[in-house]
Design an enzyme around this catalytic site. Structure first.
Site: not given
Ligand code: UD1
Length: 357
Positions: A203
């Protein structure tokens, strides 16, 4: 009782909150704020339910956005909560945008900031998490470092006051939950056999947002003969679709894609895997706790101890031959205590009490 405002919002933070809240609430009035950075039920809700995390006092519902907008919206909402609640301290975990937002608010309002998992560094400033860690540590009042290495990293940046080595709260969480996980599941439920599958997670933005790297990782998984059980993070799922890489998964007959799984399912599947292949920080350590060899699809790690004792190795996904790596895997050294004794939360709360009472 003194009032502590805890800020969390992502999957790994909820695991840590569960471990600490249980102890914290005996001596402090905890107000729990869920930023909603993770919002799907299987990325957040299931953790509240399964780990008996207290219902949040505030659900900010921020969700996904660009880094600037996501962090900014969180800061505005957290500041409002702080103004209303007037906490005696703010408690943050790890390195996410939720951590950074709360840290900036705490420092501007001169509220003592306690950072759990302080001092970790990858020394790769292209990772958003690295920026979040550095910024948070530099405005923290108390820095709860999991290891000696973390403490040294802080000292190298000129931070000397407020550092306490307490061990890792994720080890507390594993010790507390592993027996429950083992009682609750059996491998048949997952269609897997003991030590005959690889557990994979991907991820990190550097792997998911770069087409070449993501393609190389999926092709690597497809080329090995073992079953690869892959609970897919929503970010990764989206990027596979966006880059048109679904065909690799469709053609492979060994990759088993599933929705993100719960913490207890994860602990259970880690324990029974032949090996773990991941880019997650938490999963690298859980592999060592489970005594399962781990291959980390990154060029740096914050958890250098796992490498030193031989349970983990770093690989560049663009260069690695996963089949060769997996056929040469060996167990690491049988050393205990690398990440504390499973009582990090007790130590943290004792230090917080000595500050206030
Ligand atoms: C975040 C943290 C990372 C952590 C990880 C655990 C930051 C910069 N990164 O990254 O340190 O290790 O979480 O998972 O804060 N999304 C969904 N559903 C959800 C959550 C996310 O669809 O419940 C999708 C969103 O569309 C988003 C993408 O995943 O665009 C990334 O979500 P983001 O909030 O940037 O965090 P992570 O990549 O999960």
């Amino acid at each position: 009782m003194k009032k502590v405002l805890t800020i969390a919002g992502t999957r790994p933070q909820l695991v840590k909150v569960a471990a600490v809240s249980r102890v914290l609430r005996k001596s402090f009035h905890e107000i729990l704020v869920n930023t909603g950075q993770h919002y799907d039920y299987n990325m957040a809700g299931v953790f509240f339910d399964e780990l008996n995390i207290p219902k949040p006092d505030y659900d900010l519902g921020i969700g996904s956005d660009t880094h600037g907008r996501q962090t900014g919206k969180m800061m505005i909402a957290i500041e409002e909560v702080v103004e209303k609640e007037q906490p005696n301290a703010i408690l943050v975990y790890g390195d996410t945008n939720s951590t950074l937002a709360a840290s900036i608010v705490a420092s501007k309002l001169h509220i003592p900031l306690f950072h759990i998992e302080a001092g970790l560094r990858s020394y790769n400033k292209e990772m958003p998490e690295e920026i979040n860690r550095i910024m948070t540590d530099h405005v923290s009042t108390f820095l709860f470092a999991p290891t000696e290495v973390a403490k040294d990293n802080l000292k190298d940046e000129g931070i000397v006051d407020g550092i306490h080595i307490v061990g890792d709260v994720m080890y507390d969480a594993v010790k507390y939950n592993i027996n429950l996980a083992e009682k609750r599941y059996n491998l048949k439920q997952f269609g897997l056999s003991q030590k005959e599958y690889i557990l994979g997670t991907i991820h990190r933005a550097d792997n998911t947002d770069n087409k070449k790297r993501l393609e190389a990782i999926l092709q690597g998984f497809a080329s090995i003969k073992d079953v690869v059980y892959l609970p897919l993070h929503p970010r990764t799922k989206k990027k596979i679709e966006e880059f048109g890489l679904n065909n690799i998964l469709e053609k492979s007959n060994n990759i088993k894609i599933v929705e993100p799984i719960s913490y207890l399912e994860m602990l259970y599947l880690e324990k029974n895997a032949k090996a773990i292949v991941t880019d997650s920080g938490g999963v690298q350590k859980e592999a060592y706790f489970a005594k399962v060899p781990c291959i980390t699809l990154r060029e740096q790690t914050e958890w250098v101890e796992t490498i030193e004792i031989g349970w983990n190795q770093l690989v560049n996904p663009l260069k690695v031959d996963l089949t060769a790596k997996l056929s040469n895997l060996q167990d690491g050294q049988e050393v205990e205590g690398v990440y504390g004794n499973g009582q990090a939360a007790e130590q943290i709360v004792a230090i917080m009490k000595s500050y206030f009472y």
